[in-house]
Write a protein that holds these residues in place. Sequence first.
Motif, PDB file in Angstrom:
ATOM      1  N   VAL A  89      -0.847  -6.889  10.354  1.00 22.26           N
ATOM      2  CA  VAL A  89      -0.435  -6.010   9.261  1.00 22.26           C
ATOM      3  C   VAL A  89       1.012  -6.321   8.846  1.00 22.26           C
ATOM      4  O   VAL A  89       1.435  -5.989   7.744  1.00 22.26           O
ATOM      5  CB  VAL A  89      -0.604  -4.527   9.670  1.00 22.26           C
ATOM      6  CG1 VAL A  89       0.466  -4.103  10.669  1.00 22.26           C
ATOM      7  CG2 VAL A  89      -0.610  -3.602   8.458  1.00 22.26           C
ATOM      8  N   GLU A  90       1.747  -7.011   9.726  1.00 21.19           N
ATOM      9  CA  GLU A  90       3.128  -7.391   9.412  1.00 21.19           C
ATOM     10  C   GLU A  90       3.208  -8.650   8.550  1.00 21.19           C
ATOM     11  O   GLU A  90       4.283  -9.217   8.372  1.00 21.19           O
ATOM     12  CB  GLU A  90       3.909  -7.635  10.713  1.00 21.19           C
ATOM     13  CG  GLU A  90       4.050  -6.403  11.571  1.00 21.19           C
ATOM     14  CD  GLU A  90       4.507  -6.736  12.993  1.00 21.19           C
ATOM     15  OE1 GLU A  90       4.763  -7.909  13.295  1.00 21.19           O
ATOM     16  OE2 GLU A  90       4.582  -5.792  13.806  1.00 21.19           O
ATOM     17  N   TYR A 134      -0.782   3.309   7.679  1.00 23.48           N
ATOM     18  CA  TYR A 134      -1.912   2.677   8.362  1.00 23.48           C
ATOM     19  C   TYR A 134      -3.121   3.595   8.294  1.00 23.48           C
ATOM     20  O   TYR A 134      -3.102   4.703   8.822  1.00 23.48           O
ATOM     21  CB  TYR A 134      -1.556   2.394   9.824  1.00 23.48           C
ATOM     22  CG  TYR A 134      -0.221   1.696   9.979  1.00 23.48           C
ATOM     23  CD1 TYR A 134      -0.118   0.319   9.738  1.00 23.48           C
ATOM     24  CD2 TYR A 134       0.920   2.402  10.309  1.00 23.48           C
ATOM     25  CE1 TYR A 134       1.100  -0.319   9.842  1.00 23.48           C
ATOM     26  CE2 TYR A 134       2.146   1.774  10.428  1.00 23.48           C
ATOM     27  CZ  TYR A 134       2.231   0.414  10.188  1.00 23.48           C
ATOM     28  OH  TYR A 134       3.441  -0.215  10.287  1.00 23.48           O
ATOM     29  N   ASP A 174      -0.690  -2.940  -0.857  1.00 29.35           N
ATOM     30  CA  ASP A 174       0.506  -3.259  -0.080  1.00 29.35           C
ATOM     31  C   ASP A 174       0.746  -2.227   1.016  1.00 29.35           C
ATOM     32  O   ASP A 174       0.397  -1.059   0.871  1.00 29.35           O
ATOM     33  CB  ASP A 174       1.737  -3.277  -0.993  1.00 29.35           C
ATOM     34  CG  ASP A 174       1.806  -4.559  -1.801  1.00 29.35           C
ATOM     35  OD1 ASP A 174       1.038  -5.498  -1.488  1.00 29.35           O
ATOM     36  OD2 ASP A 174       2.616  -4.619  -2.746  1.00 29.35           O
ATOM     37  N   HIS A 175       1.370  -2.674   2.063  1.00 25.94           N
ATOM     38  CA  HIS A 175       1.992  -1.745   3.000  1.00 25.94           C
ATOM     39  C   HIS A 175       3.146  -1.123   2.225  1.00 25.94           C
ATOM     40  O   HIS A 175       3.779  -1.810   1.419  1.00 25.94           O
ATOM     41  CB  HIS A 175       2.505  -2.533   4.205  1.00 25.94           C
ATOM     42  CG  HIS A 175       3.053  -1.686   5.311  1.00 25.94           C
ATOM     43  ND1 HIS A 175       4.293  -1.108   5.245  1.00 25.94           N
ATOM     44  CD2 HIS A 175       2.517  -1.299   6.495  1.00 25.94           C
ATOM     45  CE1 HIS A 175       4.493  -0.413   6.354  1.00 25.94           C
ATOM     46  NE2 HIS A 175       3.440  -0.505   7.127  1.00 25.94           N
ATOM     47  N   TRP A 199       6.118  -3.473   2.610  1.00 32.03           N
ATOM     48  CA  TRP A 199       6.085  -4.909   2.299  1.00 32.03           C
ATOM     49  C   TRP A 199       4.777  -5.272   1.621  1.00 32.03           C
ATOM     50  O   TRP A 199       3.794  -4.536   1.675  1.00 32.03           O
ATOM     51  CB  TRP A 199       6.318  -5.774   3.551  1.00 32.03           C
ATOM     52  CG  TRP A 199       5.363  -5.528   4.680  1.00 32.03           C
ATOM     53  CD1 TRP A 199       4.132  -6.094   4.826  1.00 32.03           C
ATOM     54  CD2 TRP A 199       5.557  -4.667   5.819  1.00 32.03           C
ATOM     55  NE1 TRP A 199       3.553  -5.636   5.986  1.00 32.03           N
ATOM     56  CE2 TRP A 199       4.400  -4.762   6.617  1.00 32.03           C
ATOM     57  CE3 TRP A 199       6.592  -3.841   6.247  1.00 32.03           C
ATOM     58  CZ2 TRP A 199       4.250  -4.056   7.814  1.00 32.03           C
ATOM     59  CZ3 TRP A 199       6.442  -3.140   7.434  1.00 32.03           C
ATOM     60  CH2 TRP A 199       5.283  -3.256   8.203  1.00 32.03           C
ATOM     61  N   SER A 200       4.803  -6.435   0.991  1.00 29.91           N
ATOM     62  CA  SER A 200       3.640  -6.916   0.258  1.00 29.91           C
ATOM     63  C   SER A 200       2.590  -7.459   1.227  1.00 29.91           C
ATOM     64  O   SER A 200       2.916  -8.073   2.229  1.00 29.91           O
ATOM     65  CB  SER A 200       4.078  -8.025  -0.699  1.00 29.91           C
ATOM     66  OG  SER A 200       2.956  -8.730  -1.159  1.00 29.91           O
ATOM     67  N   LEU A 258       8.520 -13.456  -4.826  1.00 32.12           N
ATOM     68  CA  LEU A 258       8.245 -12.403  -3.843  1.00 32.12           C
ATOM     69  C   LEU A 258       9.543 -11.697  -3.447  1.00 32.12           C
ATOM     70  O   LEU A 258       9.588 -10.477  -3.299  1.00 32.12           O
ATOM     71  CB  LEU A 258       7.569 -13.025  -2.612  1.00 32.12           C
ATOM     72  CG  LEU A 258       7.163 -12.085  -1.483  1.00 32.12           C
ATOM     73  CD1 LEU A 258       6.185 -11.032  -1.963  1.00 32.12           C
ATOM     74  CD2 LEU A 258       6.525 -12.880  -0.333  1.00 32.12           C
ATOM     75  N   GLN A 306      10.547  -9.359  -6.209  1.00 29.83           N
ATOM     76  CA  GLN A 306       9.552  -8.286  -6.249  1.00 29.83           C
ATOM     77  C   GLN A 306       9.782  -7.301  -5.095  1.00 29.83           C
ATOM     78  O   GLN A 306       9.764  -6.087  -5.294  1.00 29.83           O
ATOM     79  CB  GLN A 306       8.192  -8.972  -6.116  1.00 29.83           C
ATOM     80  CG  GLN A 306       6.985  -8.150  -6.400  1.00 29.83           C
ATOM     81  CD  GLN A 306       5.756  -8.963  -6.011  1.00 29.83           C
ATOM     82  OE1 GLN A 306       5.610 -10.134  -6.409  1.00 29.83           O
ATOM     83  NE2 GLN A 306       4.901  -8.376  -5.208  1.00 29.83           N
ATOM     84  N   GLU A 307      10.003  -7.828  -3.900  1.00 29.62           N
ATOM     85  CA  GLU A 307      10.235  -6.952  -2.754  1.00 29.62           C
ATOM     86  C   GLU A 307      11.535  -6.168  -2.932  1.00 29.62           C
ATOM     87  O   GLU A 307      11.622  -4.999  -2.578  1.00 29.62           O
ATOM     88  CB  GLU A 307      10.294  -7.763  -1.446  1.00 29.62           C
ATOM     89  CG  GLU A 307       8.975  -8.403  -1.054  1.00 29.62           C
ATOM     90  CD  GLU A 307       7.925  -7.395  -0.598  1.00 29.62           C
ATOM     91  OE1 GLU A 307       7.348  -6.717  -1.470  1.00 29.62           O
ATOM     92  OE2 GLU A 307       7.669  -7.292   0.607  1.00 29.62           O
ATOM     93  N   ARG A 336      10.819  -2.100  -2.740  1.00 26.61           N
ATOM     94  CA  ARG A 336      10.915  -1.471  -1.422  1.00 26.61           C
ATOM     95  C   ARG A 336      12.245  -0.765  -1.221  1.00 26.61           C
ATOM     96  O   ARG A 336      13.291  -1.414  -1.075  1.00 26.61           O
ATOM     97  CB  ARG A 336      10.770  -2.526  -0.313  1.00 26.61           C
ATOM     98  CG  ARG A 336       9.709  -3.563  -0.552  1.00 26.61           C
ATOM     99  CD  ARG A 336       8.314  -3.017  -0.399  1.00 26.61           C
ATOM    100  NE  ARG A 336       7.370  -3.995  -0.937  1.00 26.61           N
ATOM    101  CZ  ARG A 336       6.110  -3.731  -1.244  1.00 26.61           C
ATOM    102  NH1 ARG A 336       5.631  -2.515  -1.059  1.00 26.61           N
ATOM    103  NH2 ARG A 336       5.327  -4.667  -1.739  1.00 26.61           N
ATOM    104  N   TYR A 366      13.659   0.555   1.266  1.00 21.56           N
ATOM    105  CA  TYR A 366      14.489   0.238   2.433  1.00 21.56           C
ATOM    106  C   TYR A 366      15.197  -1.088   2.247  1.00 21.56           C
ATOM    107  O   TYR A 366      16.274  -1.317   2.811  1.00 21.56           O
ATOM    108  CB  TYR A 366      13.677   0.281   3.741  1.00 21.56           C
ATOM    109  CG  TYR A 366      13.098  -1.013   4.237  1.00 21.56           C
ATOM    110  CD1 TYR A 366      11.892  -1.483   3.742  1.00 21.56           C
ATOM    111  CD2 TYR A 366      13.746  -1.759   5.209  1.00 21.56           C
ATOM    112  CE1 TYR A 366      11.341  -2.661   4.212  1.00 21.56           C
ATOM    113  CE2 TYR A 366      13.211  -2.941   5.690  1.00 21.56           C
ATOM    114  CZ  TYR A 366      12.013  -3.385   5.185  1.00 21.56           C
ATOM    115  OH  TYR A 366      11.471  -4.556   5.657  1.00 21.56           O
TER     116      TYR A 366
END
Lengths: 272, 207
Positions: free
Chosen positions: A85-86, A213, A224-225, A228-229, B111, B114-115, B119, B121
């Motif tokens: 998942v990471e 999760y 996405d998580h 993160w993507s 990416l 985009q991130e 995001r 954080y």
Amino acid sequence: RALDKTDVPPLHNDALTPEAKATTHNNFYEFGTAKDDPVKNSRQFNPNPWSFTIDGLVEKPVTLDLDDVMAKMALEQRIYRLRCVEAWSMVIPWVGFSLSDLLKQVKPLSSARYVAFETLYDPEQMPGQKSRFVGGGIDYPYVEGLRLDEAMNPLSFMAVGMYGKTLPAQNGAPLRLVVPWKYGFKSIKSIVRIRFTDVEPPTTWNILSPHEYGFYANVNPKVDHPRWSQASERRIDDAGLLGRKRLDTEMFNGYGEQVAHLYKNMDLTRYF
Amino acid sequence: MSKVINQKLAAYRWQIKTLLHLVLLCPLLYCILAVSNAWWGGDPVQAIIHYLANSALNILLVTLCLAPLSRKFKLPGLLAFRRLIGLYVFVYALLHLAAYLVIDLGLDWQLFWQENLQRPYIWLGMVAFLVLLAMSITSVKVLQQKLGRRWLQLHGFIYPITLLVLVHFWWSLKSGWLEPVLYLALVIGLISLRKLQVQRWLGSFSK
């Protein structure tokens, strides 16, 4: 210990992750949260002898000795992708037997809808269970679950080995689940209990962080998580740190042909 | 006593600076050793990124200790080394960011942007990084004199970004909170030692 097995032809033509990487880069918080903690902190772990229980909604609950089970089952080698998942991934040759072959032995009742799994709880051997600081603040034992039809899918696998040998402690010795179309945390390690239920069983990462999760945790590049993507992944192969390219993540980790029908008419953004 | 030490600090300025460079490069050296000897396992990407970030944070805490120490022990000579140490905070923050971009994202710039946009954080980390960048650029003497009060205002942002960095740290963890909370306790302690300076800094914006 080397294992006798028959090879099952792989579904993809991927290069294997080197064994040395697959056995030194692990998420197994029972032995610590850093990737190199499990190999370092599991040297004293003794998985022998091992017995596990299959109970719940079944005709005859059993406690099985793993050596007996391994003697009875014909072991297969299957090469599966493992997508964490990471957003990193590996390709690993597992040795074991299909989960459905094991589950059929206990004759589930018709009311059974889900299968719940539980990892060993043994703080003496697992430092992460003894100290919240080592174990990442997780409530142990680690629990996971599958819908019954997912568990019975021919791809669902119980591994007792990898790279032709019995499983090292850090990879989930002596018995672990491998569900290649789901994120790695579903593939619960060092299993002591398998229980048939009629309600969706709680799962560790879902309890810890439900918006990050879900119960299903199917590999899905479109969901996405939150942090993160999931659209691409870092494949851990024999390339060095700088020589690695990111790959596009495939729906169901590339196993859609085998499993997509399980999720027909389901909104996978909601049931992530 | 403190007078003698101050004299020594000034007299051995260059030797001390050289020594500081060597000490502050040790984390990087250790990182290189750890990676080349596979001490961090088969895929050290995450370990490298975290280690560099932790190094930046630890050095940042050292810089926050200097002023209270110099006051307590009457050693203004210590402050002569604050810029050098502070620049290493930026160096490790830069290495942390570069490691994320190069070995985690594989130099996938699309990416990366985009991130950065999506995001929260990562925003926090990025804001802290940009402030560190501005502080590093303006750390040259000429600019320090030229900017005057504004220089002090800019460099006072070290307090809020330290807190931002801790939120970034806590938010980046998959589980657990003990480590960032320990850091937070330390930082609050260090900042409370200079309540007056922080108040003066906050006040400088209302003038």
